[in-house]
Design a protein around this motif. Structure first.
Motif, PDB file in Angstrom:
ATOM      1  N   SER A   1      27.007  14.478  13.588  1.00 14.06           N
ATOM      2  CA  SER A   1      28.290  15.186  13.444  1.00 14.06           C
ATOM      3  C   SER A   1      28.499  15.530  11.978  1.00 14.06           C
ATOM      4  CB  SER A   1      29.432  14.313  13.957  1.00 14.06           C
ATOM      5  OG  SER A   1      29.630  13.220  13.079  1.00 14.06           O
ATOM      6  N   THR A   2      29.437  16.416  11.732  1.00  6.41           N
ATOM      7  CA  THR A   2      29.765  16.767  10.343  1.00  6.41           C
ATOM      8  C   THR A   2      31.279  16.733  10.175  1.00  6.41           C
ATOM      9  OG1 THR A   2      29.836  19.114  10.922  1.00  6.41           O
ATOM     10  CG2 THR A   2      27.767  18.285  10.008  1.00  6.41           C
ATOM     11  N   ARG A   3      31.709  16.543   8.939  1.00 10.29           N
ATOM     12  CA  ARG A   3      33.143  16.631   8.632  1.00 10.29           C
ATOM     13  C   ARG A   3      33.271  17.112   7.196  1.00 10.29           C
ATOM     14  NH1 ARG A   3      33.951  10.175   9.268  1.00 10.29           N
ATOM     15  NH2 ARG A   3      32.853   9.494   7.401  1.00 10.29           N
ATOM     16  N   PRO A   4      34.387  17.782   6.913  1.00  5.12           N
ATOM     17  CA  PRO A   4      34.510  18.331   5.554  1.00  5.12           C
ATOM     18  C   PRO A   4      34.666  17.231   4.519  1.00  5.12           C
ATOM     19  CG  PRO A   4      36.514  18.706   6.845  1.00  5.12           C
ATOM     20  CD  PRO A   4      35.524  18.115   7.772  1.00  5.12           C
ATOM     21  N   SER A   5      34.135  17.466   3.344  1.00  9.65           N
ATOM     22  CA  SER A   5      34.345  16.531   2.237  1.00  9.65           C
ATOM     23  C   SER A   5      35.820  16.573   1.833  1.00  9.65           C
ATOM     24  CB  SER A   5      33.472  16.931   1.047  1.00  9.65           C
ATOM     25  OG  SER A   5      33.887  18.191   0.556  1.00  9.65           O
ATOM     26  N   LYS A   6      36.235  15.589   1.069  1.00  4.53           N
ATOM     27  CA  LYS A   6      37.642  15.509   0.672  1.00  4.53           C
ATOM     28  C   LYS A   6      38.098  16.800  -0.020  1.00  4.53           C
ATOM     29  CE  LYS A   6      40.927  12.105  -0.244  1.00  4.53           C
ATOM     30  NZ  LYS A   6      41.160  10.674  -0.178  1.00  4.53           N
ATOM     31  N   ALA A   7      37.236  17.303  -0.892  1.00  5.47           N
ATOM     32  CA  ALA A   7      37.572  18.539  -1.608  1.00  5.47           C
ATOM     33  C   ALA A   7      37.485  19.749  -0.672  1.00  5.47           C
ATOM     34  CB  ALA A   7      36.628  18.718  -2.780  1.00  5.47           C
ATOM     35  N   GLY A   8      36.925  19.551   0.490  1.00  3.15           N
ATOM     36  CA  GLY A   8      36.823  20.639   1.456  1.00  3.15           C
ATOM     37  C   GLY A   8      35.761  21.659   1.141  1.00  3.15           C
ATOM     38  N   ASP A   9      34.944  21.377   0.108  1.00  4.93           N
ATOM     39  CA  ASP A   9      33.961  22.375  -0.314  1.00  4.93           C
ATOM     40  C   ASP A   9      32.600  22.238   0.346  1.00  4.93           C
ATOM     41  OD1 ASP A   9      33.566  19.997  -1.541  1.00  4.93           O
ATOM     42  OD2 ASP A   9      33.026  20.835  -3.498  1.00  4.93           O
ATOM     43  N   GLU A  10      32.402  21.139   1.095  1.00  5.69           N
ATOM     44  CA  GLU A  10      31.122  21.033   1.799  1.00  5.69           C
ATOM     45  C   GLU A  10      31.279  20.222   3.081  1.00  5.69           C
ATOM     46  OE1 GLU A  10      28.115  18.606  -0.099  1.00  5.69           O
ATOM     47  OE2 GLU A  10      29.587  17.572  -1.331  1.00  5.69           O
ATOM     48  N   GLN A  11      30.292  20.381   3.974  1.00  3.42           N
ATOM     49  CA  GLN A  11      30.283  19.628   5.214  1.00  3.42           C
ATOM     50  C   GLN A  11      29.406  18.395   5.020  1.00  3.42           C
ATOM     51  OE1 GLN A  11      31.775  20.165   8.388  1.00  3.42           O
ATOM     52  NE2 GLN A  11      33.078  21.501   7.165  1.00  3.42           N
ATOM     53  N   LEU A  12      29.976  17.236   5.269  1.00  5.20           N
ATOM     54  CA  LEU A  12      29.210  15.997   5.149  1.00  5.20           C
ATOM     55  C   LEU A  12      28.686  15.584   6.513  1.00  5.20           C
ATOM     56  CD1 LEU A  12      31.650  14.034   2.795  1.00  5.20           C
ATOM     57  CD2 LEU A  12      29.611  15.343   2.153  1.00  5.20           C
ATOM     58  N   ILE A  13      27.484  15.067   6.511  1.00  7.45           N
ATOM     59  CA  ILE A  13      26.852  14.658   7.763  1.00  7.45           C
ATOM     60  C   ILE A  13      27.161  13.201   8.059  1.00  7.45           C
ATOM     61  CG2 ILE A  13      24.594  14.200   8.825  1.00  7.45           C
ATOM     62  CD1 ILE A  13      23.661  16.683   7.051  1.00  7.45           C
ATOM     63  N   VAL A  14      27.465  12.932   9.327  1.00  3.63           N
ATOM     64  CA  VAL A  14      27.656  11.547   9.773  1.00  3.63           C
ATOM     65  C   VAL A  14      26.857  11.341  11.057  1.00  3.63           C
ATOM     66  CG1 VAL A  14      29.319   9.767  10.438  1.00  3.63           C
ATOM     67  CG2 VAL A  14      30.025  11.620   8.903  1.00  3.63           C
ATOM     68  N   PHE A  15      25.938  10.391  11.059  1.00  2.00           N
ATOM     69  CA  PHE A  15      25.297   9.986  12.315  1.00  2.00           C
ATOM     70  C   PHE A  15      26.140   8.859  12.909  1.00  2.00           C
ATOM     71  CE2 PHE A  15      21.110  11.947  11.134  1.00  2.00           C
ATOM     72  CZ  PHE A  15      20.900  12.611  12.337  1.00  2.00           C
ATOM     73  N   ARG A  16      26.758   9.137  14.058  1.00  3.86           N
ATOM     74  CA  ARG A  16      27.667   8.143  14.648  1.00  3.86           C
ATOM     75  C   ARG A  16      26.895   7.157  15.541  1.00  3.86           C
ATOM     76  NH1 ARG A  16      33.143   9.956  14.026  1.00  3.86           N
ATOM     77  NH2 ARG A  16      33.170  12.037  13.098  1.00  3.86           N
ATOM     78  N   PHE A  17      25.938   6.455  14.931  1.00  2.00           N
ATOM     79  CA  PHE A  17      25.161   5.469  15.693  1.00  2.00           C
ATOM     80  C   PHE A  17      26.011   4.252  16.023  1.00  2.00           C
ATOM     81  CE2 PHE A  17      21.529   7.103  12.908  1.00  2.00           C
ATOM     82  CZ  PHE A  17      20.993   7.893  13.898  1.00  2.00           C
ATOM     83  N   SER A  18      25.759   3.671  17.186  1.00  4.71           N
ATOM     84  CA  SER A  18      26.362   2.379  17.488  1.00  4.71           C
ATOM     85  C   SER A  18      25.720   1.349  16.555  1.00  4.71           C
ATOM     86  CB  SER A  18      26.100   2.003  18.942  1.00  4.71           C
ATOM     87  OG  SER A  18      24.738   1.686  19.116  1.00  4.71           O
ATOM     88  N   PRO A  19      26.429   0.230  16.291  1.00 13.96           N
ATOM     89  CA  PRO A  19      25.855  -0.803  15.417  1.00 13.96           C
ATOM     90  C   PRO A  19      24.484  -1.267  15.905  1.00 13.96           C
ATOM     91  CG  PRO A  19      28.145  -1.287  15.875  1.00 13.96           C
ATOM     92  CD  PRO A  19      27.794  -0.117  16.732  1.00 13.96           C
ATOM     93  N   LEU A  20      24.299  -1.262  17.208  1.00 16.60           N
ATOM     94  CA  LEU A  20      23.051  -1.695  17.816  1.00 16.60           C
ATOM     95  C   LEU A  20      21.863  -0.826  17.381  1.00 16.60           C
ATOM     96  CD1 LEU A  20      23.317  -3.166  21.130  1.00 16.60           C
ATOM     97  CD2 LEU A  20      21.625  -1.365  21.124  1.00 16.60           C
ATOM     98  N   VAL A  21      22.107   0.465  17.257  1.00 16.39           N
ATOM     99  CA  VAL A  21      21.040   1.428  16.986  1.00 16.39           C
ATOM    100  C   VAL A  21      20.887   1.697  15.489  1.00 16.39           C
ATOM    101  CG1 VAL A  21      20.580   3.912  17.151  1.00 16.39           C
ATOM    102  CG2 VAL A  21      21.053   2.597  19.225  1.00 16.39           C
TER     103      VAL A  21
END
Lengths: 656, 656
Positions: B520-540
């Motif tokens: 998934s992605t979400r905007p950085s605080k400054a809104g100038d870029e998209q940050l990537i987040v892998f929403r893995f469960s703790p298990l994985v």
């Protein structure tokens, strides 16, 4: 060459071949000539006057191997099709032991040392092994006996031939000296040189051996391109060095670990688990600055004392490995050439002892100068004594910068690390300015690759043709395509090739030695048979706990289920044995696969827990049983603690 | 055939080839035609009027693959040598995810279901795949385009040819019907039949294709004997069936699990992790009595509801998978042909959901009658939707008694189980009494093997010559060597061949789909870029916890070491990031590899723990920090519990 000599050569070569069956072709692999002692022992095998010690060793080995086969720890692969020499499967207990060994390995190395564990493919393109030197150096020159179709190593045959010639009383002192020279250096010859020598030897006789031809190892041809199956995992780690270095924030040292299957085209595989064509290696490539081979945690292992066998001791006749202090051995540089190498020797020692290897039968032997692989500048083997003699199980080598340098050269990608200089320096640099309007039409989109390659060919003048590996073809650069000038450049970093310290663990060999060290027998209660007990530590044992309901009834069944479920949820491998056989027989079956804890359900409220080796039992409440076993299995509690906390249970009938 | 038709054939064949690059040759493997939907989608790719949805999918895929490569989750093998198509390495994060997936797999299947885990070799002698039918059935007939050297599947070319011919308005109705027949049945033809049809088609044109020749899959020639690299782990488990059966106390059902590398000679591998030449399979062979396919724990999964796509629904146009109750689907026999098969469908569902696969993008699709492999009588695939469409990730097949029967016949070893008859019955039996004084001299120590083989050749009369597989040669038995008589025998057991239910997990495919579902992605605080987040469960998640000392000082360093050491000793994979970059950047780096917990050390006595997805933080004492994270990582505590127990920490600057 006269007939008797010829027949001697055949006889001798068969003896060599026999010896090779047992200990031979590890020179093919990354660690050379490991089982010196075993090699010395084994030729005796064929003699009728075998020593009693030898005979005992063989009987012992036969008993162990038979047990491993019967209980499916390790058995011949594809046995219903008469198997394939050198291929072995792990059955359920063997596989579980392997997983336990690997799990401890990960804990001791990957986790405790913050290594990167990676997984590269076993299929490897030819270019990699051309660069690494495997194709050139591990292509043993083989000759075929046209009579029986068997292959023999040319170097062994040459040696036999020379040794036999020397016995001829009529040869001159000069000739004898020459033969000595050949014997001493035959292993240093390239395949080509050896071929020449062999052809010379064999031309003196009516040989049944065909002329020499190289035999490729580890070859697998796929339709799409020539691929090999890797004989070690290391090359994948080397090829990816730059990526790992970047991921590590461009800092040294760091280590890459890899566990995986490797393949070796053994000529005559025998010796069960010790020489197989497919096996599991666990390897660590520790990348370090060539001038900073000290190790921050060396003091953790410096005081360890264990059997070491330095090179100069081996060179004296009649010497054996001696108990030495690791810190002192490292201090004498000629023994262990760096703290990092020494640190890994210490860690390997601790790992093997923890597994259950007998420390009196474990030694670290320094390689002699002429037995190291082509890439190594130093090497110590962890050798474990078993019925085959002292067997190399872990090789701890300083591979120098050999591999990274080789891949840099052949691939055109600089596998280097960078270091800041204390002060920037000025260097003269050739600057190449590409004339894009000339290069574009000439190379259609590949200009960048060409210019990059050109920069590595600075001496070029005028028109030059060279190979660009990223394009896979030759290109021609004409004068008008680039302009070359000199300029001064300020440089504040320098590139260098890290060196690699590599501990490489033969998991199957370690397991086989562990099986021998843990194997024991004791008489049955009636004294009419010998019962087998594998004295595995809880950590290694394939099943941690057996549960036996004493008789079949609903209450015991429920109690059994309760304990079984709790152990499962604690992650403790357990097994319920509800067969109607006597409890004594069930204990014996549990002992022979090395289960350390046996719970007998003989009441609704409490159970007994039996210690495998002493056969002593304690009585523990039903509710506590699983947690007591779990604590001991996880080594958080010892039997001493348990003896002190719970009442001993004595039952004369228990082991009937 | 005229020129336009010819050029159409070339064009069409390239389109087919293109399609194959993406989804094609799984027919080569044990599960046939899995990605129907993807196959339907992909030909559109090359059209310029690609739909917006298509375009989004491709952009998404490109972003995911780029991220996986950059962060070294998965990357091309031997990239410095320009790689080899279809070979991928796992870097540190990818390998750790793989180990986590396999660890959950072992927990869910091997441990919870008391399976035997074994490890057979990848190298497999040819006889095994002759018996299993792989050599015959998976030898796709290929033809080579002599112009560009590319290989094409003959069945695809024949189909294209026929479809094109049909468009000719001048052909007769009879001819058109014949062409339809060829199109409908081309996939059922043997290689030989197909060769005939192709030669007929190609004789009508001036083809640049060479005449057809079979292409061997999975072949590796070793000096010593012809070996293949296994395309599945199952055959090893089948060959050893009798040993496992004995080890299990000769009881059914039982299951053998195997995790290992397999190899497939893909013609045109693409699609990253989805179609590779070397990958990890985790397979279960569940051996069961052919008439007792019910499962004692079926009620545990009977009430599960999830997307299923029965065969008859697929045959209606415009239908989709529907939410069905597993118990009801099994009750209707035509949907799921046994409780055991149904039980595994339920367990596979639970396993995949637990990993983090989106259950709305997971369906179980019944194979159509003509798409099953040659050995299967029933098969359901767990298909996961990703940017390539619905991808087969787990095949759950009823392989019937096909394999055990085939190996029994070819090896001469009866791979059967035994069952007690309710009452003993009398059977007439031929008794062979060997005349040892005749057999001994004739077979020198091998009499026993010969007699055994003879018993399997009872019809023989007089002198008979037959092959004894245990001797590897023909023998001749003369009348005087045995005497044959009839006698009545009481029999109280009968032998039968068990059937095999096989869930087979493509670990790399599951991982790739998981990567897409967690990306998934979400905007950085400054809104100038998209940050990537892998929403893995703790298990994985490859790393469970990152520790950040806010600034560099001795106190924070000590606190960091304290937490790091505790997490390590709890077995929680952690990593300390001491780089001088801002805490916001360090969070971003931690998020993009999917680390679920981040501890910031901003005091000597307490720290903050940050939840990756909400970015919310709690303040926890230094002493409790490691145990709170451990509990959550082991899924013994949830964030809900933590929110309720610890004060929220708000820091406007935290994510800067």
């Amino acid at each position: 060459m006269d007939a008797p000599e010829q027949s001697f050569l055949r006889e001798k070569s068969l003896a060599v071949e026999d010896q090779e069956l047992a200990v031979g072709t590890l020179e093919d692999s990354h660690a050379a000539k490991p089982e010196t002692d075993a090699a010395i022992q084994l030729p005796n095998k064929s003699k009728p006057d075998k020593s009693a010690v030898e005979k005992d060793r063989e009987d012992f080995r036969e008993a162990v191997v038979k047990t491993l086969d019967r209980l499916l720890f390790v058995h011949k692969s594809f046995d219903i099709y008469r198997g394939v020499a050198g291929l072995y499967d792990f059955g359920p207990h063997g596989r579980t032991v392997e997983l336990n060994v690997l799990s401890l390995w990960r804990k001791c190395f990957v986790d405790e040392e913050d290594m990167m564990e990676v997984a590269c493919t076993a299929l490897t393109p030819e270019a990699v092994f051309n660069a690494s030197g495997h194709v050139k150096n591990f292509t043993d020159l083989m000759v075929k006996d046209e009579v029986d179709g068997a292959f023999h190593r040319a170097d062994h045959l040459v040696k036999s031939y020379c040794e036999n010639r020397k016995k001829d009383p009529t040869i001159s002192a000069e000739n004898a000296a020459e033969l000595d020279k050949v014997i001493a250096h035959v292993e240093d010859l390239s395949a080509e040189e050896l071929g020449g020598v062999w052809n010379h030897c064999s031309s003196h006789e009516e040989s049944t051996f065909s002329s020499s031809s190289p035999l490729q190892l580890d070859v697998s041809n796929f339709l799409w391109s020539k691929c090999y199956l890797r004989p070690e995992t290391a090359q994948g780690s080397f090829c990816n060095f730059k990526d790992y270095y970047n991921l590590n924030g461009r800092k040294l040292p760091f280590a890459v670990a890899q566990v995986g299957r490797v393949f070796r085209n053994e000529i005559s595989p025998r010796q069960g688990l010790l020489r197989t064509r497919e096996f599991t290696l666990a390897e660590i490539e520790h990348f370090v600055h060539p001038e900073h081979k000290s190790h921050s945690k060396f003091s953790d292992v410096a005081k360890l004392e264990f059997l070491m066998f330095p090179r100069e001791e081996q060179e004296k006749p009649g010497q054996f490995a001696k108990r030495l202090c690791l810190g002192e051995a490292v201090a004498k540089v000629r023994h262990v050439n760096s703290e990092t190498l020494g640190y890994f020797i210490g860690r390997v020692y601790l790992f093997l002892i923890r597994l259950g290897i007998d420390k009196e039968r474990l030694r670290f032997r320094h390689h002699l100068a002429n037995e190291m692989a082509h890439y190594a500048t130093d090497c110590w083997d962890a050798e474990i004594e078993c019925s085959y003699g002292w067997i190399e199980c872990v090789g701890i080598a300083d591979r120098s910068d050999y591999d990274l340098r080789a891949h840099s050269e052949k691939s055109g990608h600089a596998l280097v690390a960078q270091e800041k200089l204390a002060e920037p320096i000025e260097v003269e640099k050739l600057a190449i300015t590409p004339e894009m309007k000339e290069l574009g039409p000439a190379f259609k989109g590949n200009q960048k690759n060409v210019v990059e390659a050109l920069e590595a060919n600075l001496e070029s003048k005028g028109e030059v043709e060279f190979y660009v590996c990223t394009l896979g073809k030759n290109v021609t650069i004409k004068k008008n395509m680039v302009s070359i000038s000199k300029k001064m450049d300020k440089v504040s970093t320098w590139d260098f090739t890290p060196v690699v310290i590599e501990p490489s663990f033969g998991i199957g060999r370690i397991m086989y030695c562990l099986f021998e060290h843990c194997y024991s027998t004791r008489p049955s209660k009636a004294g009419d048979e010998q019962l087998i007990v594998f004295r595995f530590s809880p950590l290694v044992a394939p099943i941690k706990c057996k549960i036996f309901p004493l008789v079949k009834n609903q209450q015991f069944e429920e109690a059994t289920k309760f304990i079984s479920k709790e152990l499962k949820s604690n992650g403790i491998k357990q097994d319920v044995d509800i067969t109607g056989t006597s409890i004594g027989k069930r204990y014996a079956r549990s002992d022979e696969i090395g289960v350390p804890f046996a719970i007998t359900v003989d009441s609704e409220t409490s159970v007994t827990i039996r210690e495998r080796d002493s056969k002593d039992q304690v009585r523990v409440s039903l509710k506590e049983a699983a947690s007591v076993v779990t604590s001991m299995a996880e080594e958080k509690m010892t039997w001493q603690d348990v003896w002190a906390s719970f009442p001993l249970h004595s039952s004369a009938a228990a082991d009937e």
